[in-house]
Design a protein around this motif. Structure first.
Motif, PDB file in Angstrom:
ATOM      1  N   ALA A   8       0.831  -1.202   0.000  1.00  0.00           N
ATOM      2  CA  ALA A   8       0.000   0.000   0.000  1.00  0.00           C
ATOM      3  C   ALA A   8       0.868   1.254   0.000  1.00  0.00           C
ATOM      4  O   ALA A   8       0.529   2.255  -0.654  1.00  0.00           O
ATOM      5  N   HIS A   9       1.965   1.231   0.715  1.00  0.00           N
ATOM      6  CA  HIS A   9       2.903   2.349   0.738  1.00  0.00           C
ATOM      7  C   HIS A   9       3.405   2.650  -0.675  1.00  0.00           C
ATOM      8  O   HIS A   9       3.425   3.806  -1.123  1.00  0.00           O
ATOM      9  N   ALA A  10       3.803   1.604  -1.401  1.00  0.00           N
ATOM     10  CA  ALA A  10       4.286   1.788  -2.767  1.00  0.00           C
ATOM     11  C   ALA A  10       3.153   2.183  -3.706  1.00  0.00           C
ATOM     12  O   ALA A  10       3.333   3.029  -4.602  1.00  0.00           O
ATOM     13  N   PHE A  11       1.969   1.604  -3.517  1.00  0.00           N
ATOM     14  CA  PHE A  11       0.847   1.897  -4.413  1.00  0.00           C
ATOM     15  C   PHE A  11       0.468   3.378  -4.370  1.00  0.00           C
ATOM     16  O   PHE A  11       0.222   3.989  -5.420  1.00  0.00           O
ATOM     17  N   TRP A  12       0.405   3.960  -3.181  1.00  0.00           N
ATOM     18  CA  TRP A  12      -0.005   5.360  -3.099  1.00  0.00           C
ATOM     19  C   TRP A  12       1.061   6.294  -3.652  1.00  0.00           C
ATOM     20  O   TRP A  12       0.746   7.369  -4.159  1.00  0.00           O
ATOM     21  N   LEU A  13       2.325   5.882  -3.595  1.00  0.00           N
ATOM     22  CA  LEU A  13       3.359   6.667  -4.268  1.00  0.00           C
ATOM     23  C   LEU A  13       3.159   6.575  -5.779  1.00  0.00           C
ATOM     24  O   LEU A  13       3.279   7.587  -6.501  1.00  0.00           O
ATOM     25  N   PHE A  14       2.843   5.383  -6.272  1.00  0.00           N
ATOM     26  CA  PHE A  14       2.530   5.201  -7.694  1.00  0.00           C
ATOM     27  C   PHE A  14       1.352   6.090  -8.109  1.00  0.00           C
ATOM     28  O   PHE A  14       1.400   6.767  -9.141  1.00  0.00           O
ATOM     29  N   ALA A  15       0.296   6.107  -7.288  1.00  0.00           N
ATOM     30  CA  ALA A  15      -0.869   6.927  -7.609  1.00  0.00           C
ATOM     31  C   ALA A  15      -0.512   8.412  -7.646  1.00  0.00           C
ATOM     32  O   ALA A  15      -0.994   9.161  -8.511  1.00  0.00           O
ATOM     33  N   GLU A  16       0.342   8.849  -6.732  1.00  0.00           N
ATOM     34  CA  GLU A  16       0.764  10.249  -6.717  1.00  0.00           C
ATOM     35  C   GLU A  16       1.585  10.581  -7.957  1.00  0.00           C
ATOM     36  O   GLU A  16       1.429  11.654  -8.547  1.00  0.00           O
ATOM     37  N   PHE A  17       2.446   9.664  -8.375  1.00  0.00           N
ATOM     38  CA  PHE A  17       3.224   9.893  -9.588  1.00  0.00           C
ATOM     39  C   PHE A  17       2.315   9.999 -10.808  1.00  0.00           C
ATOM     40  O   PHE A  17       2.559  10.807 -11.710  1.00  0.00           O
ATOM     41  N   VAL A  18       1.286   9.176 -10.875  1.00  0.00           N
ATOM     42  CA  VAL A  18       0.328   9.258 -11.988  1.00  0.00           C
ATOM     43  C   VAL A  18      -0.345  10.621 -11.993  1.00  0.00           C
ATOM     44  O   VAL A  18      -0.472  11.269 -13.038  1.00  0.00           O
ATOM     45  N   ARG A  19      -0.792  11.069 -10.824  1.00  0.00           N
ATOM     46  CA  ARG A  19      -1.463  12.362 -10.735  1.00  0.00           C
ATOM     47  C   ARG A  19      -0.523  13.509 -11.098  1.00  0.00           C
ATOM     48  O   ARG A  19      -0.877  14.424 -11.834  1.00  0.00           O
ATOM     49  N   ALA A  20       0.716  13.461 -10.599  1.00  0.00           N
ATOM     50  CA  ALA A  20       1.650  14.556 -10.799  1.00  0.00           C
ATOM     51  C   ALA A  20       2.072  14.699 -12.257  1.00  0.00           C
ATOM     52  O   ALA A  20       2.449  15.794 -12.694  1.00  0.00           O
ATOM     53  N   ASN A  21       1.998  13.624 -13.038  1.00  0.00           N
ATOM     54  CA  ASN A  21       2.436  13.664 -14.438  1.00  0.00           C
ATOM     55  C   ASN A  21       1.291  13.860 -15.427  1.00  0.00           C
ATOM     56  O   ASN A  21       1.485  13.688 -16.621  1.00  0.00           O
ATOM     57  N   GLU A  22       0.127  14.249 -14.941  1.00  0.00           N
ATOM     58  CA  GLU A  22      -1.049  14.286 -15.805  1.00  0.00           C
ATOM     59  C   GLU A  22      -0.950  15.314 -16.921  1.00  0.00           C
ATOM     60  O   GLU A  22      -1.617  15.173 -17.951  1.00  0.00           O
ATOM     61  N   ASP A  23      -0.132  16.339 -16.756  1.00  0.00           N
ATOM     62  CA  ASP A  23      -0.008  17.369 -17.790  1.00  0.00           C
ATOM     63  C   ASP A  23       1.130  17.096 -18.763  1.00  0.00           C
ATOM     64  O   ASP A  23       1.342  17.860 -19.704  1.00  0.00           O
TER      65      ASP A  23
END
Length: 347
Positions: free
Chosen positions: A126-141
């Motif tokens: 879960a720790h790694a998954f939420w970092l993955f989710a944040e990276f997806v969000r941060a790169n949306e543009d």
């Protein structure tokens, strides 16, 4: 499929015991989720009030609502470290000589050790998954959905792929701990196939996973740029681990081997455990642990990715050699089958 083939498949991995432990771990996992949410609220509050020293490292995180997935990642990281500490403590107690003052049975401690181990692995994911989710969000543009998802996956789950800041080493160390925890932790359910002696070697080596987890959190985690009581408390929590390990080596639950390599291994283990106690006390007293210091420009990383990879190679080679030696010393298959049903204590 023949009955013999089905029997061999069932014996390779004890899915019955695994499912039973997963069900038993639901209560434990629920408690871990509650702790995670409490930590998340605390981290969020520190950002909102401007009291989080993490803002000195990454001031862009001041918008707690925008970066809530990052703080969820951090919360799971802290609860994961706590559960790793709990399961390591239970494992060391379980594998030491029976302590008369313990209010619970050895079987109960063994069960708690297994369930907290499973919960720890889930928290690490879960720790790694939420970092993955944040990276997806941060790169949306920057790129399309598929591109930013793949980029986030590589940065999060591929060891050595993340290439900026302390994450070059921090994420690598964390991923190695995660990927090692899965086979070493679940080897318990395959002990009938690989042999009890071999399983003991694999299970004992999981202490390295705990060390990597602490290293990942204390020295390279962006959220531990604290001075004073917090960092000192986290370090002091490592003192009972080192003390129990030393006690475990001095008074093992099982009669230790008397071969030259066994004696050398125990001597090295005792020396390392004793040195760890001295180191933890020194760090707690001085407040200097090699991590971040507020108001001081950081020097270069104390470890490089090359050093970490070399260390991993040495560790794997040592485990392979010890496991092979344990396998060679394993009694006949019939004797092993008779003795391993009730033997779940690593030596």
């Amino acid at each position: 499929m023949h009955d013999g083939q089905r029997t061999r498949q069932r014996r390779w991995f004890d899915f019955v015991a695994f499912r039973r432990d997963v069900r038993a771990a639901l209560v434990d996992a629920t408690a871990a989720l509650i702790v995670t949410l409490v930590v998340f609220v605390w981290l969020h509050w520190r950002i909102e009030t401007g009291s989080s020293m993490t803002l000195q490292v990454m001031p862009m995180l001041a918008d707690a609502d925008t970066y809530w997935m990052y703080w969820m990642c951090e919360a799971f990281g802290w609860s994961g470290l706590l559960w790793a500490w709990i399961t390591v403590m239970l494992g060391l107690i379980r594998s030491s000589r029976r302590l008369g003052w313990l209010p619970v049975s050895v079987a109960r401690i063994e069960k708690w050790h297994r369930t907290t181990s499973l919960t720890t692995i889930a928290l690490m994911f879960a720790h790694a998954f939420w970092l993955f989710a944040e990276f997806v969000r941060a790169n949306e543009d920057q790129r399309g959905w598929g591109g930013r998802t793949w980029s986030a996956f590589v940065d999060t789950f591929v060891p050595g792929a993340y290439a900026s800041g302390t994450g070059r080493v921090a994420i690598l160390i964390g991923l190695l701990a995660f990927y090692l925890a899965i086979p070493l932790g679940l080897a318990f359910y395959a002990r009938r196939s690989i042999g009890v002696r071999t399983w003991r070697v694999l299970h004992a080596s999981i202490l390295v996973v705990y060390v990597l987890s602490v290293w990942h959190t204390l020295l390279y985690g962006t959220n531990v740029w604290y001075d004073g009581w917090f960092r000192t408390t986290v370090w002091l929590l490592q003192l009972p681990v080192a003390a129990l390990l030393l006690a475990r080596l001095l008074a093992p639950a099982r009669r230790p081997g008397r071969r030259g390599l066994d004696l050398l291994g125990r001597a090295v283990g005792r020396a390392c455990a004793a040195a760890s106690i001295v180191m933890v006390l020194a760090v707690a007293a001085s407040g200097r642990d090699g991590g971040r210091t507020p108001g001081v420009d950081g020097a270069g990383l104390s470890a490089t990715r090359t050093m970490v990879w070399i260390g991993l190679g040495v560790f794997i080679a040592a485990v392979v050699v010890c496991a092979y030696r344990a396998h060679r010393l394993t009694p006949t298959r019939q004797a092993r089958a008779e003795g391993e049903e009730d033997d779940t204590s690593p030596s």
